[in-house]
Design a protein around this motif. Sequence first.
Motif, PDB file in Angstrom:
ATOM      1  N   LEU A   1     -25.156  13.369  54.605  1.00 32.18           N
ATOM      2  CA  LEU A   1     -26.474  14.369  54.882  1.00 32.18           C
ATOM      3  C   LEU A   1     -25.113  15.678  53.760  1.00 32.18           C
ATOM      4  O   LEU A   1     -24.118  15.630  54.210  1.00 32.18           O
ATOM      5  CB  LEU A   1     -26.658  14.896  56.484  1.00 32.18           C
ATOM      6  N   SER A   2     -25.715  16.536  53.200  1.00 33.14           N
ATOM      7  CA  SER A   2     -25.471  17.823  52.806  1.00 33.14           C
ATOM      8  C   SER A   2     -24.730  18.708  54.246  1.00 33.14           C
ATOM      9  O   SER A   2     -26.064  18.759  55.122  1.00 33.14           O
ATOM     10  CB  SER A   2     -26.924  18.516  52.269  1.00 33.14           C
ATOM     11  N   THR A   3     -23.969  19.288  54.288  1.00 28.96           N
ATOM     12  CA  THR A   3     -23.310  20.195  55.541  1.00 28.96           C
ATOM     13  C   THR A   3     -23.354  21.496  54.610  1.00 28.96           C
ATOM     14  O   THR A   3     -22.951  22.462  55.413  1.00 28.96           O
ATOM     15  CB  THR A   3     -21.746  20.016  55.912  1.00 28.96           C
ATOM     16  N   GLY A   4     -24.399  21.757  53.266  1.00 28.77           N
ATOM     17  CA  GLY A   4     -23.809  22.754  52.916  1.00 28.77           C
ATOM     18  C   GLY A   4     -25.102  23.722  52.779  1.00 28.77           C
ATOM     19  O   GLY A   4     -25.472  24.662  52.609  1.00 28.77           O
TER      20      GLY A   4
ATOM     21  N   ALA B   1     -28.738  25.648  52.471  1.00 22.24           N
ATOM     22  CA  ALA B   1     -29.121  26.696  51.989  1.00 22.24           C
ATOM     23  C   ALA B   1     -27.918  27.772  51.826  1.00 22.24           C
ATOM     24  O   ALA B   1     -27.270  28.292  53.287  1.00 22.24           O
ATOM     25  CB  ALA B   1     -30.054  26.904  52.072  1.00 22.24           C
ATOM     26  N   VAL B   2     -27.777  28.324  51.249  1.00 23.28           N
ATOM     27  CA  VAL B   2     -27.275  29.556  51.535  1.00 23.28           C
ATOM     28  C   VAL B   2     -27.724  30.586  52.245  1.00 23.28           C
ATOM     29  O   VAL B   2     -26.370  31.389  52.974  1.00 23.28           O
ATOM     30  CB  VAL B   2     -27.066  30.715  49.721  1.00 23.28           C
ATOM     31  N   SER B   3     -28.250  30.693  53.100  1.00 24.25           N
ATOM     32  CA  SER B   3     -28.604  31.344  54.356  1.00 24.25           C
ATOM     33  C   SER B   3     -28.081  31.430  55.503  1.00 24.25           C
ATOM     34  O   SER B   3     -28.202  31.404  56.879  1.00 24.25           O
ATOM     35  CB  SER B   3     -30.227  31.826  54.088  1.00 24.25           C
ATOM     36  N   ASP B   4     -28.098  29.148  54.666  1.00 19.51           N
ATOM     37  CA  ASP B   4     -27.449  28.592  56.570  1.00 19.51           C
ATOM     38  C   ASP B   4     -25.925  28.597  57.339  1.00 19.51           C
ATOM     39  O   ASP B   4     -25.518  29.565  56.335  1.00 19.51           O
ATOM     40  CB  ASP B   4     -28.115  27.108  56.741  1.00 19.51           C
ATOM     41  N   GLY B   5     -26.161  29.326  58.770  1.00 19.17           N
ATOM     42  CA  GLY B   5     -24.830  30.206  59.251  1.00 19.17           C
ATOM     43  C   GLY B   5     -23.959  28.419  59.322  1.00 19.17           C
ATOM     44  O   GLY B   5     -24.584  27.391  59.280  1.00 19.17           O
ATOM     45  N   PHE B   6     -22.763  28.839  59.438  1.00 23.56           N
ATOM     46  CA  PHE B   6     -21.746  28.267  60.160  1.00 23.56           C
ATOM     47  C   PHE B   6     -21.429  26.948  60.881  1.00 23.56           C
ATOM     48  O   PHE B   6     -22.011  25.875  60.648  1.00 23.56           O
ATOM     49  CB  PHE B   6     -20.420  28.511  60.465  1.00 23.56           C
ATOM     50  N   GLU B   7     -22.139  27.444  62.635  1.00 24.31           N
ATOM     51  CA  GLU B   7     -22.296  26.474  63.878  1.00 24.31           C
ATOM     52  C   GLU B   7     -23.588  25.697  63.427  1.00 24.31           C
ATOM     53  O   GLU B   7     -23.337  24.190  63.745  1.00 24.31           O
ATOM     54  CB  GLU B   7     -22.551  27.388  65.072  1.00 24.31           C
ATOM     55  N   PRO B   8     -24.895  25.626  62.349  1.00 25.56           N
ATOM     56  CA  PRO B   8     -25.590  24.395  62.119  1.00 25.56           C
ATOM     57  C   PRO B   8     -25.255  24.043  61.676  1.00 25.56           C
ATOM     58  O   PRO B   8     -25.474  22.188  60.877  1.00 25.56           O
ATOM     59  CB  PRO B   8     -26.990  25.104  62.207  1.00 25.56           C
TER      60      PRO B   8
ATOM     61  N   LEU C   1     -22.315  22.794  60.738  1.00 24.51           N
ATOM     62  CA  LEU C   1     -21.249  21.911  61.433  1.00 24.51           C
ATOM     63  C   LEU C   1     -21.801  20.704  61.986  1.00 24.51           C
ATOM     64  O   LEU C   1     -21.527  19.011  62.735  1.00 24.51           O
ATOM     65  CB  LEU C   1     -20.064  22.686  62.464  1.00 24.51           C
ATOM     66  N   ALA C   2     -22.839  21.616  62.866  1.00 25.95           N
ATOM     67  CA  ALA C   2     -24.283  20.024  63.774  1.00 25.95           C
ATOM     68  C   ALA C   2     -24.188  19.172  62.713  1.00 25.95           C
ATOM     69  O   ALA C   2     -25.144  18.640  63.829  1.00 25.95           O
ATOM     70  CB  ALA C   2     -24.619  21.249  64.847  1.00 25.95           C
ATOM     71  N   VAL C   3     -24.145  20.134  61.579  1.00 21.87           N
ATOM     72  CA  VAL C   3     -25.243  18.437  60.856  1.00 21.87           C
ATOM     73  C   VAL C   3     -24.540  17.011  61.287  1.00 21.87           C
ATOM     74  O   VAL C   3     -25.372  16.234  61.415  1.00 21.87           O
ATOM     75  CB  VAL C   3     -25.059  19.285  58.887  1.00 21.87           C
ATOM     76  N   LEU C   4     -23.221  16.865  61.240  1.00 17.30           N
ATOM     77  CA  LEU C   4     -22.988  15.421  61.793  1.00 17.30           C
ATOM     78  C   LEU C   4     -23.025  15.121  63.021  1.00 17.30           C
ATOM     79  O   LEU C   4     -22.711  13.626  63.145  1.00 17.30           O
ATOM     80  CB  LEU C   4     -21.017  16.470  62.170  1.00 17.30           C
ATOM     81  N   ASP C   5     -23.595  16.029  64.253  1.00 15.20           N
ATOM     82  CA  ASP C   5     -24.029  14.928  65.515  1.00 15.20           C
ATOM     83  C   ASP C   5     -25.388  14.385  65.025  1.00 15.20           C
ATOM     84  O   ASP C   5     -25.173  13.598  65.037  1.00 15.20           O
ATOM     85  CB  ASP C   5     -24.827  16.317  66.375  1.00 15.20           C
TER      86      ASP C   5
ATOM     87  N   GLY D   1     -25.755  11.557  62.754  1.00  9.29           N
ATOM     88  CA  GLY D   1     -24.913  10.216  62.654  1.00  9.29           C
ATOM     89  C   GLY D   1     -24.282   9.667  61.433  1.00  9.29           C
ATOM     90  O   GLY D   1     -25.344   8.650  61.072  1.00  9.29           O
ATOM     91  N   PRO D   2     -24.526  10.648  60.526  1.00 15.77           N
ATOM     92  CA  PRO D   2     -25.207   9.794  58.792  1.00 15.77           C
ATOM     93  C   PRO D   2     -23.480   9.433  58.582  1.00 15.77           C
ATOM     94  O   PRO D   2     -22.204   9.865  59.895  1.00 15.77           O
ATOM     95  CB  PRO D   2     -24.429  11.029  58.022  1.00 15.77           C
ATOM     96  N   ASP D   3     -23.038   8.372  57.617  1.00 14.55           N
ATOM     97  CA  ASP D   3     -22.120   7.603  57.083  1.00 14.55           C
ATOM     98  C   ASP D   3     -21.198   8.908  56.366  1.00 14.55           C
ATOM     99  O   ASP D   3     -20.119   8.509  56.549  1.00 14.55           O
ATOM    100  CB  ASP D   3     -22.949   6.795  55.745  1.00 14.55           C
ATOM    101  N   ALA D   4     -22.031   9.380  55.985  1.00 18.53           N
ATOM    102  CA  ALA D   4     -21.023  10.490  54.857  1.00 18.53           C
ATOM    103  C   ALA D   4     -21.462  11.996  55.169  1.00 18.53           C
ATOM    104  O   ALA D   4     -23.232  11.786  55.438  1.00 18.53           O
ATOM    105  CB  ALA D   4     -20.793   9.346  53.527  1.00 18.53           C
ATOM    106  N   CYS D   5     -21.423  12.315  54.632  1.00 20.95           N
ATOM    107  CA  CYS D   5     -21.610  14.277  53.923  1.00 20.95           C
ATOM    108  C   CYS D   5     -20.367  14.831  53.465  1.00 20.95           C
ATOM    109  O   CYS D   5     -19.599  14.073  52.865  1.00 20.95           O
ATOM    110  CB  CYS D   5     -21.052  15.234  55.628  1.00 20.95           C
ATOM    111  N   SER D   6     -21.274  16.189  52.635  1.00 21.75           N
ATOM    112  CA  SER D   6     -20.397  16.884  51.868  1.00 21.75           C
ATOM    113  C   SER D   6     -19.752  17.487  52.463  1.00 21.75           C
ATOM    114  O   SER D   6     -19.994  18.246  53.628  1.00 21.75           O
ATOM    115  CB  SER D   6     -21.633  17.479  50.779  1.00 21.75           C
ATOM    116  N   LEU D   7     -19.294  17.700  52.032  1.00 18.09           N
ATOM    117  CA  LEU D   7     -17.513  18.997  52.399  1.00 18.09           C
ATOM    118  C   LEU D   7     -17.079  20.081  50.892  1.00 18.09           C
ATOM    119  O   LEU D   7     -16.872  19.554  49.997  1.00 18.09           O
ATOM    120  CB  LEU D   7     -16.689  18.082  53.186  1.00 18.09           C
TER     121      LEU D   7
END
Length: 284
Positions: free
Chosen positions: A89-92, A94-101, A103-107, A109-115
Motif C-alpha cells: 500500500l502507498s503511504t504517500g 496524494a499531495v493533499s493527504d495529511g500525516f495521520e491518514p 500513518l493509518a494506512v498500515l492498519d 494490514g498490507p504485506d508491504a508499504c511505501s515509505l
Amino acid sequence: MTSDSTHRPVPATLITVAPTGAESEKSAVPALPVTLEELVTTAKECRAAGAAVVHVHIRDDDGRPTLDGARLADTVQALRAGTDLIVQLSTGGAVSDGFEPRLAVLDAGPDACSLTCGTVNFGDEVFSNPWPFIRELYARTKALGVVPEFELFDLGHIATLHRLLDDLGEPHGGHVHCDLVMGVPGGMPGNAATLVQAVSALPAGATWSATGIGRTSLPVMFAALAAGGHLRVGMEDTTTFARGRPVTANSELVERAATLAGLAQRPAMSPEQARAMLGVAGHS
Ligand code: KMH
Ligand code: ZN
C-alpha cells in the motif's frame, strides 16, 4: 536464480506494477484502474505478464484518491483473494493527504508499504515528508510487521534513509529494499548518470528498483537493468507507451519490462522469489 558465463549468480528481476497512483484522472486516462474490480483485474493481468508486487493507491466512488481505512482493508483482501502478488500500500497518498491518514494506512494490514524518505517538490505541489513523520511511519511498520520499501525521489533522501536505519535499526523482514523514483519535476533527473550515483550511495546489501516518470521511463529501465537493479512500471508513473501512443493497459508496461529483463538474461521473478528476497511472509 540463473547464472552468467562466469557462473556467478545473476538475480532475476523483481517487477513492481504501480497501476493507478493519485495524480491522473479517469476522465483523462480511461484505461486507469480506479474501481476495486478494475484494480483486481489489472493485478491478475499484470501477474500473468510478470509482476510480483502491486503498489496500490485507491480511489473513492467518484474516482478521487482516498485513504479510507475500510476501503483499503477490502482492497488488500480482494488482491490477496485474487492473486498471489505482494500487496504494497502507498503511504504517500496524494499531495493533499495529511500525516495521520497516511500513518493509518498500515492498519489495513498490507504485506508491504511505501515509505518516502524526504520532502520533494512535486511539479507545482510539495510532497511533504518531514523527519518526525518518516520516523513515526518507520516505527509503525516495525511494530505492525509491515515490510517498507524506501522511496527515494532525490539524492538527499538517501542520507535520511541512512539516518533512519542508524536510528531505528533494520526493517521488518530484515532486508532493505529501495525504489528510486526518478524524473519527478522537482526530484532527481531520470538518467543513467544519476541512477549510478544514487545506487552508489545506498546502504550496503540493499536491493533496489527504479522507475522513471513520464518520458524518463525507458532510459531509467535500461539503466536499472544494466546496473543490476529491479523495475517498477505502471500508469502511476507513465500513461504514454510511446510517443503519441497512450498506454492501453498496465499489463503492456509489465510485459515490456519482462521482455527487456529477459533480454538482459534476468527474467521476471515470481512473487514467491520476491517474498524471499524482500523478507515478506506468505499468507494462508
Ligand atoms: N502520489 C505521490 C504524491 C507513494 O506512493 O508512496 C506520492 C506517491 C508516493 O505516490
Ligand atoms: Zn505511489
